[in-house]
Design a protein around this motif. Structure first.
Motif, PDB file in Angstrom:
ATOM      1  N   THR A 262       0.844  -1.197   0.000  1.00 51.60           N
ATOM      2  CA  THR A 262       0.000   0.000   0.000  1.00 51.60           C
ATOM      3  C   THR A 262       0.877   1.244   0.000  1.00 51.60           C
ATOM      4  OG1 THR A 262      -1.800  -1.125   1.130  1.00 51.60           O
ATOM      5  CG2 THR A 262      -1.766   1.271   1.280  1.00 51.60           C
ATOM      6  N   GLY A 263       0.478   2.243  -0.744  1.00 55.05           N
ATOM      7  CA  GLY A 263       1.262   3.468  -0.850  1.00 55.05           C
ATOM      8  C   GLY A 263       1.385   4.205   0.468  1.00 55.05           C
ATOM      9  N   LEU A 264       2.358   5.077   0.544  1.00 49.11           N
ATOM     10  CA  LEU A 264       2.577   5.904   1.721  1.00 49.11           C
ATOM     11  C   LEU A 264       1.322   6.720   2.021  1.00 49.11           C
ATOM     12  CD1 LEU A 264       4.724   6.968   3.779  1.00 49.11           C
ATOM     13  CD2 LEU A 264       5.202   8.782   2.116  1.00 49.11           C
ATOM     14  N   ALA A 265       0.937   6.774   3.299  1.00 49.53           N
ATOM     15  CA  ALA A 265      -0.249   7.523   3.696  1.00 49.53           C
ATOM     16  C   ALA A 265      -0.110   8.993   3.294  1.00 49.53           C
ATOM     17  CB  ALA A 265      -0.471   7.411   5.197  1.00 49.53           C
ATOM     18  N   PRO A 266      -1.184   9.615   2.797  1.00 52.41           N
ATOM     19  CA  PRO A 266      -1.100  11.017   2.381  1.00 52.41           C
ATOM     20  C   PRO A 266      -0.599  11.950   3.474  1.00 52.41           C
ATOM     21  CG  PRO A 266      -3.107  10.033   1.545  1.00 52.41           C
ATOM     22  CD  PRO A 266      -2.491   9.010   2.450  1.00 52.41           C
ATOM     23  N   ALA A 267      -0.962  11.698   4.717  1.00 55.10           N
ATOM     24  CA  ALA A 267      -0.491  12.560   5.806  1.00 55.10           C
ATOM     25  C   ALA A 267       1.022  12.559   5.891  1.00 55.10           C
ATOM     26  CB  ALA A 267      -1.100  12.108   7.132  1.00 55.10           C
ATOM     27  N   ALA A 268       1.633  11.386   5.742  1.00 53.79           N
ATOM     28  CA  ALA A 268       3.092  11.295   5.791  1.00 53.79           C
ATOM     29  C   ALA A 268       3.720  11.987   4.582  1.00 53.79           C
ATOM     30  CB  ALA A 268       3.525   9.833   5.862  1.00 53.79           C
ATOM     31  N   ALA A 269       3.113  11.842   3.426  1.00 49.42           N
ATOM     32  CA  ALA A 269       3.623  12.515   2.233  1.00 49.42           C
ATOM     33  C   ALA A 269       3.527  14.032   2.392  1.00 49.42           C
ATOM     34  CB  ALA A 269       2.849  12.060   0.998  1.00 49.42           C
ATOM     35  N   GLY A 270       2.395  14.496   2.920  1.00 43.88           N
ATOM     36  CA  GLY A 270       2.223  15.935   3.119  1.00 43.88           C
ATOM     37  C   GLY A 270       3.206  16.497   4.123  1.00 43.88           C
ATOM     38  N   ALA A 271       3.424  15.769   5.223  1.00 43.39           N
ATOM     39  CA  ALA A 271       4.383  16.218   6.232  1.00 43.39           C
ATOM     40  C   ALA A 271       5.794  16.248   5.664  1.00 43.39           C
ATOM     41  CB  ALA A 271       4.315  15.299   7.448  1.00 43.39           C
ATOM     42  N   SER A 272       6.155  15.231   4.893  1.00 47.34           N
ATOM     43  CA  SER A 272       7.497  15.173   4.305  1.00 47.34           C
ATOM     44  C   SER A 272       7.733  16.316   3.339  1.00 47.34           C
ATOM     45  CB  SER A 272       7.684  13.833   3.584  1.00 47.34           C
ATOM     46  OG  SER A 272       7.579  12.750   4.473  1.00 47.34           O
ATOM     47  N   LEU A 273       6.713  16.624   2.554  1.00 40.28           N
ATOM     48  CA  LEU A 273       6.842  17.722   1.602  1.00 40.28           C
ATOM     49  C   LEU A 273       7.012  19.054   2.333  1.00 40.28           C
ATOM     50  CD1 LEU A 273       6.880  18.399  -1.391  1.00 40.28           C
ATOM     51  CD2 LEU A 273       4.378  18.548  -1.330  1.00 40.28           C
ATOM     52  N   ALA A 274       6.277  19.242   3.425  1.00 41.10           N
ATOM     53  CA  ALA A 274       6.412  20.466   4.214  1.00 41.10           C
ATOM     54  C   ALA A 274       7.805  20.563   4.821  1.00 41.10           C
ATOM     55  CB  ALA A 274       5.343  20.502   5.303  1.00 41.10           C
ATOM     56  N   SER A 275       8.321  19.443   5.342  1.00 42.85           N
ATOM     57  CA  SER A 275       9.661  19.450   5.933  1.00 42.85           C
ATOM     58  C   SER A 275      10.723  19.748   4.883  1.00 42.85           C
ATOM     59  CB  SER A 275       9.950  18.096   6.587  1.00 42.85           C
ATOM     60  OG  SER A 275       9.156  17.904   7.732  1.00 42.85           O
ATOM     61  N   LEU A 276      10.573  19.170   3.714  1.00 44.86           N
ATOM     62  CA  LEU A 276      11.533  19.420   2.639  1.00 44.86           C
ATOM     63  C   LEU A 276      11.562  20.898   2.271  1.00 44.86           C
ATOM     64  CD1 LEU A 276      13.502  18.115   0.622  1.00 44.86           C
ATOM     65  CD2 LEU A 276      11.552  17.808  -0.926  1.00 44.86           C
ATOM     66  N   ARG A 277      10.403  21.521   2.234  1.00 42.79           N
ATOM     67  CA  ARG A 277      10.341  22.944   1.897  1.00 42.79           C
ATOM     68  C   ARG A 277      10.929  23.807   3.020  1.00 42.79           C
ATOM     69  NH1 ARG A 277       4.297  22.513  -0.902  1.00 42.79           N
ATOM     70  NH2 ARG A 277       5.076  21.684  -2.900  1.00 42.79           N
ATOM     71  N   ILE A 278      10.762  23.382   4.272  1.00 44.58           N
ATOM     72  CA  ILE A 278      11.397  24.102   5.385  1.00 44.58           C
ATOM     73  C   ILE A 278      12.916  24.012   5.256  1.00 44.58           C
ATOM     74  CG2 ILE A 278      11.830  24.038   7.878  1.00 44.58           C
ATOM     75  CD1 ILE A 278       8.886  23.220   8.234  1.00 44.58           C
ATOM     76  N   LEU A 279      13.431  22.827   4.959  1.00 50.33           N
ATOM     77  CA  LEU A 279      14.870  22.654   4.820  1.00 50.33           C
ATOM     78  C   LEU A 279      15.408  23.496   3.674  1.00 50.33           C
ATOM     79  CD1 LEU A 279      17.516  21.312   5.603  1.00 50.33           C
ATOM     80  CD2 LEU A 279      16.854  19.333   4.216  1.00 50.33           C
ATOM     81  N   ARG A 280      14.670  23.561   2.584  1.00 52.00           N
ATOM     82  CA  ARG A 280      15.087  24.411   1.468  1.00 52.00           C
ATOM     83  C   ARG A 280      15.140  25.886   1.891  1.00 52.00           C
ATOM     84  NH1 ARG A 280      14.856  23.579  -4.071  1.00 52.00           N
ATOM     85  NH2 ARG A 280      13.609  21.703  -3.825  1.00 52.00           N
ATOM     86  N   ARG A 281      14.176  26.277   2.711  1.00 52.78           N
ATOM     87  CA  ARG A 281      14.079  27.665   3.168  1.00 52.78           C
ATOM     88  C   ARG A 281      15.052  27.975   4.308  1.00 52.78           C
ATOM     89  NH1 ARG A 281       8.855  27.456   4.360  1.00 52.78           N
ATOM     90  NH2 ARG A 281       9.099  27.447   6.622  1.00 52.78           N
ATOM     91  N   GLU A 282      15.390  26.937   5.093  1.00 50.37           N
ATOM     92  CA  GLU A 282      16.259  27.125   6.258  1.00 50.37           C
ATOM     93  C   GLU A 282      17.448  26.161   6.177  1.00 50.37           C
ATOM     94  OE1 GLU A 282      14.059  26.903   9.959  1.00 50.37           O
ATOM     95  OE2 GLU A 282      12.250  27.700   9.010  1.00 50.37           O
ATOM     96  N   PRO A 283      18.335  26.354   5.219  1.00 55.52           N
ATOM     97  CA  PRO A 283      19.441  25.403   5.021  1.00 55.52           C
ATOM     98  C   PRO A 283      20.392  25.306   6.202  1.00 55.52           C
ATOM     99  CG  PRO A 283      19.780  27.395   3.722  1.00 55.52           C
ATOM    100  CD  PRO A 283      18.383  27.471   4.245  1.00 55.52           C
ATOM    101  N   ALA A 284      20.390  26.304   7.080  1.00 53.22           N
ATOM    102  CA  ALA A 284      21.285  26.271   8.235  1.00 53.22           C
ATOM    103  C   ALA A 284      20.922  25.159   9.214  1.00 53.22           C
ATOM    104  CB  ALA A 284      21.263  27.617   8.951  1.00 53.22           C
ATOM    105  N   LEU A 285      19.725  24.581   9.089  1.00 53.91           N
ATOM    106  CA  LEU A 285      19.336  23.487   9.979  1.00 53.91           C
ATOM    107  C   LEU A 285      20.327  22.331   9.877  1.00 53.91           C
ATOM    108  CD1 LEU A 285      15.456  23.344   9.430  1.00 53.91           C
ATOM    109  CD2 LEU A 285      16.638  23.927  11.566  1.00 53.91           C
ATOM    110  N   ALA A 286      20.776  22.022   8.674  1.00 52.30           N
ATOM    111  CA  ALA A 286      21.703  20.906   8.481  1.00 52.30           C
ATOM    112  C   ALA A 286      23.002  21.148   9.243  1.00 52.30           C
ATOM    113  CB  ALA A 286      21.988  20.710   6.994  1.00 52.30           C
ATOM    114  N   GLY A 287      23.552  22.334   9.105  1.00 47.91           N
ATOM    115  CA  GLY A 287      24.788  22.663   9.804  1.00 47.91           C
ATOM    116  C   GLY A 287      24.617  22.676  11.306  1.00 47.91           C
ATOM    117  N   ARG A 288      23.461  23.146  11.773  1.00 45.51           N
ATOM    118  CA  ARG A 288      23.214  23.176  13.211  1.00 45.51           C
ATOM    119  C   ARG A 288      23.203  21.763  13.791  1.00 45.51           C
ATOM    120  NH1 ARG A 288      23.953  25.270  18.134  1.00 45.51           N
ATOM    121  NH2 ARG A 288      22.265  24.627  19.555  1.00 45.51           N
TER     122      ARG A 288
END
Length: 381
Positions: A262-288
């Protein structure tokens, strides 16, 4: 009277208890007072309002579940959007999302190998890679940890035909990184593919968290495939395989953990997409996240503990024995700090450890509290 077919589980339970290897579930409350250095929420995104609201919005729009396999009803426009953005962010031609990182590894290894082919696997690889090798029907050569020369010897010994090397980018026990550039050179000299599980590198290493393959200059290479999980830096759930479009198309048609799951639940896909966009917007998170790991390592080793130098966000601290590691982790928990505990047989080198996972959202005060707790509860302290 017929024999009980599960009598043998009592003997297995007894042996586990005698060896001190009993595992138990420990349900946590929604709001725990523990300072968490045991989970894998490297960027501290799993409770970010933007992420949780995206999960809720996806569930309201698409439903609580994917309703079927990705090839039937389980692919939504949200899944496609996530795959496009993952591929673009990490620098690969295409991506394919799975229900877990475990399923992604099984898919890559079983679909990209066959009977008569060779898989060369690092001795420190994750269990999902080990299981993928077992299920692949390929010959598997397990080689010394992070050793390009050992990989070359295994490939030299192969009689010909398809071959691939699989390695974690960052190893989950000690947090050390694989020498990806050197491994890629060996693979190319032998015409072998390189498959890298970037579960612990994605979101932490590379430019703005784009992953270990980005850091090594290998992202998007035509002979390289990456797998990753959405349950660590993305704070959600799921996994993905990234690589050339023709490889991804092959997985759609040949990977059993894609076709029949069964495919990934939409809630998990939506959360992952939001997190990816946060990381794109806040690249310093990786360094922190890397700074937090380095700070934990520095303070603990300065105080006399033995800890592996972290290449990403995992800090591994040695314990004198399996029993002391279990007791140390329990004492930390009692003092308000959650840490991981690794001991044989989960660690093949026989060295027991407590494991700390750094988070980008930890404050300097929380880091200090964690260090003080670990030192106060250390065996012999």
């Amino acid at each position: 009277m017929p024999q009980d077919p599960f009598d043998w589980t009592d003997d297995a339970a007894r042996r586990r208890a005698e060896a001190g290897l009993v595992r138990a579930l420990r349900p946590r409350p929604a709001d725990s007072a523990l300072l968490d250095l045991a989970g894998n929420d490297y960027l501290g995104l799993t409770r970010r309002t933007e992420v949780t609201e995206a999960a809720a919005a996806a569930a309201r729009r698409w439903g609580a579940g994917a309703t079927g396999s990705r090839l039937v009803t389980g692919s939504t426009e949200l899944h496609a959007e996530l795959e496009l953005e993952l591929a673009e962010f990490c620098g690969f031609e295409a991506a394919l999302v799975f229900s877990s990182g475990y399923a992604a590894n099984l898919a890559a290894l079983t679909a990209l190998s066959a009977h008569g082919s060779l898989i060369v696997s690092d001795a420190g690889n994750h269990a999902s890679i080990v299981d993928g090798c077992r299920l692949s029907r390929a010959e598997t050569a397990v080689v010394a940890h992070a050793d390009p020369e050992a990989v070359a010897k295994a490939l030299d010994a192969h009689s010909g035909g398809r071959a691939l090397l699989v390695t974690d980018s960052v190893f989950s026990v000690d947090g050390d990184a694989a020498p990806l550039a050197a491994l890629a050179d060996v693979c190319r000299a032998h015409g072998a593919a390189l498959v890298v599980d970037d579960a612990h590198g994605f979101g932490v290493l590379g430019e703005g968290g784009r992953g270990a393959l980005n850091a090594a200059g290998l992202a998007g290479a035509t002979d390289v495939v990456a797998t990753l999980t959405l349950s660590k830096s993305m704070g959600s759930q799921g996994g993905a395989v990234l690589g050339p479009a023709r490889v991804v198309e092959h997985l759609v048609n040949a990977a059993r953990t894609f076709i029949f799951d069964t495919g990934l639940a939409p809630a998990a896909a939506g959360a992952s997409l939001a997190s990816l966009r946060i990381l794109r917007r806040e690249p310093a998170l990786a360094g922190r996240a890397r700074i937090v790991a380095s700070t934990l390592h520095g303070r603990l080793t300065e105080a006399g503990l033995t800890a592996a130098r972290p290449d990403a966000a995992v800090v591994s601290v040695q314990a004198p024995s399996p029993e002391s590691a279990v007791r140390w982790a329990a004492d930390c928990r009692a003092a308000g700090l959650a840490v991981g505990c690794f001991r044989p047989p989960s660690v093949p080198d026989g060295i027991s450890r407590i494991r700390l996972t750094a988070r980008a959202d930890l404050t300097d005060r929380q880091i200090g509290t964690a260090v003080a707790t670990i030192l106060e509860t250390a065996p012999g302290a």
